[in-house]
Write a protein that holds these residues in place. Structure first.
Motif, PDB file in Angstrom:
ATOM      1  N   GLY A 157       0.833  -1.198   0.000  1.00 23.13           N
ATOM      2  CA  GLY A 157       0.000   0.000   0.000  1.00 23.13           C
ATOM      3  C   GLY A 157       0.865   1.245   0.000  1.00 23.13           C
ATOM      4  O   GLY A 157       1.846   1.328   0.731  1.00 23.13           O
ATOM      5  N   VAL A 158       0.518   2.222  -0.826  1.00 23.47           N
ATOM      6  CA  VAL A 158       1.256   3.475  -0.902  1.00 23.47           C
ATOM      7  C   VAL A 158       0.256   4.620  -0.812  1.00 23.47           C
ATOM      8  O   VAL A 158      -0.773   4.617  -1.487  1.00 23.47           O
ATOM      9  N   ASP A 159       0.548   5.590   0.046  1.00 20.95           N
ATOM     10  CA  ASP A 159      -0.326   6.745   0.194  1.00 20.95           C
ATOM     11  C   ASP A 159       0.538   7.989   0.367  1.00 20.95           C
ATOM     12  O   ASP A 159       1.560   7.952   1.058  1.00 20.95           O
ATOM     13  N   GLU A 160       0.156   9.062  -0.281  1.00 24.75           N
ATOM     14  CA  GLU A 160       0.883  10.320  -0.148  1.00 24.75           C
ATOM     15  C   GLU A 160      -0.099  11.387   0.304  1.00 24.75           C
ATOM     16  O   GLU A 160      -1.154  11.554  -0.298  1.00 24.75           O
ATOM     17  N   ILE A 161       0.243  12.067   1.396  1.00 21.81           N
ATOM     18  CA  ILE A 161      -0.632  13.107   1.915  1.00 21.81           C
ATOM     19  C   ILE A 161       0.147  14.411   2.076  1.00 21.81           C
ATOM     20  O   ILE A 161       1.346  14.396   2.340  1.00 21.81           O
ATOM     21  N   ALA A 162      -0.554  15.528   1.908  1.00 22.95           N
ATOM     22  CA  ALA A 162       0.056  16.831   2.137  1.00 22.95           C
ATOM     23  C   ALA A 162      -0.089  17.176   3.614  1.00 22.95           C
ATOM     24  O   ALA A 162      -1.164  17.047   4.185  1.00 22.95           O
ATOM     25  N   TYR A 163       0.988  17.583   4.270  1.00 25.66           N
ATOM     26  CA  TYR A 163       0.888  17.954   5.674  1.00 25.66           C
ATOM     27  C   TYR A 163       1.034  19.451   5.879  1.00 25.66           C
ATOM     28  O   TYR A 163       0.828  19.956   6.963  1.00 25.66           O
ATOM     29  N   ARG A 164       1.386  20.187   4.847  1.00 24.44           N
ATOM     30  CA  ARG A 164       1.418  21.643   4.874  1.00 24.44           C
ATOM     31  C   ARG A 164       1.098  22.170   3.496  1.00 24.44           C
ATOM     32  O   ARG A 164       1.242  21.475   2.499  1.00 24.44           O
ATOM     33  N   LYS A 165       0.714  23.414   3.454  1.00 29.10           N
ATOM     34  CA  LYS A 165       0.470  24.035   2.153  1.00 29.10           C
ATOM     35  C   LYS A 165       1.794  24.168   1.414  1.00 29.10           C
ATOM     36  O   LYS A 165       2.862  24.035   1.986  1.00 29.10           O
ATOM     37  N   HIS A 166       1.702  24.471   0.158  1.00 30.22           N
ATOM     38  CA  HIS A 166       2.873  24.659  -0.702  1.00 30.22           C
ATOM     39  C   HIS A 166       3.638  23.356  -0.934  1.00 30.22           C
ATOM     40  O   HIS A 166       4.863  23.319  -0.942  1.00 30.22           O
ATOM     41  N   HIS A 167       2.924  22.266  -1.057  1.00 36.61           N
ATOM     42  CA  HIS A 167       3.466  20.999  -1.541  1.00 36.61           C
ATOM     43  C   HIS A 167       4.500  20.335  -0.641  1.00 36.61           C
ATOM     44  O   HIS A 167       5.552  19.925  -1.082  1.00 36.61           O
ATOM     45  N   LYS A 168       4.226  20.208   0.613  1.00 40.87           N
ATOM     46  CA  LYS A 168       5.052  19.388   1.499  1.00 40.87           C
ATOM     47  C   LYS A 168       4.273  18.100   1.750  1.00 40.87           C
ATOM     48  O   LYS A 168       3.159  18.138   2.244  1.00 40.87           O
ATOM     49  N   TYR A 169       4.879  16.984   1.399  1.00 38.07           N
ATOM     50  CA  TYR A 169       4.161  15.709   1.414  1.00 38.07           C
ATOM     51  C   TYR A 169       4.831  14.691   2.304  1.00 38.07           C
ATOM     52  O   TYR A 169       6.030  14.740   2.566  1.00 38.07           O
ATOM     53  N   ILE A 170       4.038  13.744   2.743  1.00 44.22           N
ATOM     54  CA  ILE A 170       4.520  12.551   3.439  1.00 44.22           C
ATOM     55  C   ILE A 170       4.069  11.352   2.606  1.00 44.22           C
ATOM     56  O   ILE A 170       2.898  11.260   2.255  1.00 44.22           O
TER      57      ILE A 170
END
Length: 82
Positions: free
Chosen positions: A65-78
């Motif tokens: 399973g792979v998931d990508e989420i934004a944790y801040r505005k301006h394209h910071k992802y986990i």
């Protein structure tokens, strides 16, 4: 130095540095750090993976399973891999 690395212009240690760096950095950053072309980074990674990683290590893997989420505005992802 092992025979399998003699035909290449980079040392085994350098190739492992490049391959290991790509696990933590994007390819552009690795090319700037090592001063080699992006194509060369890809070639080195393919070679190191083919020679150093046991292909049987994922034999029993059935689901990933792979998931990508934004944790801040301006394209910071986990990115999460399960």
């Amino acid at each position: 130095m092992g025979d399998r690395y003699r035909k290449f212009r980079f040392t085994r240690d350098f190739e492992h540095l490049v391959a290991g760096s790509t696990a933590k950095m994007d390819k552009t950053t690795v090319t700037k750090l090592t001063r080699i072309a992006q194509k060369t980074v890809g070639t080195i990674c393919e070679r190191v993976v083919a020679k150093e990683i046991d292909p049987k290590r994922l034999e029993k893997l059935s689901i990933i399973g792979v998931d990508e989420i934004a944790y801040r505005k301006h394209h910071k992802y986990i990115t999460q891999v399960i």
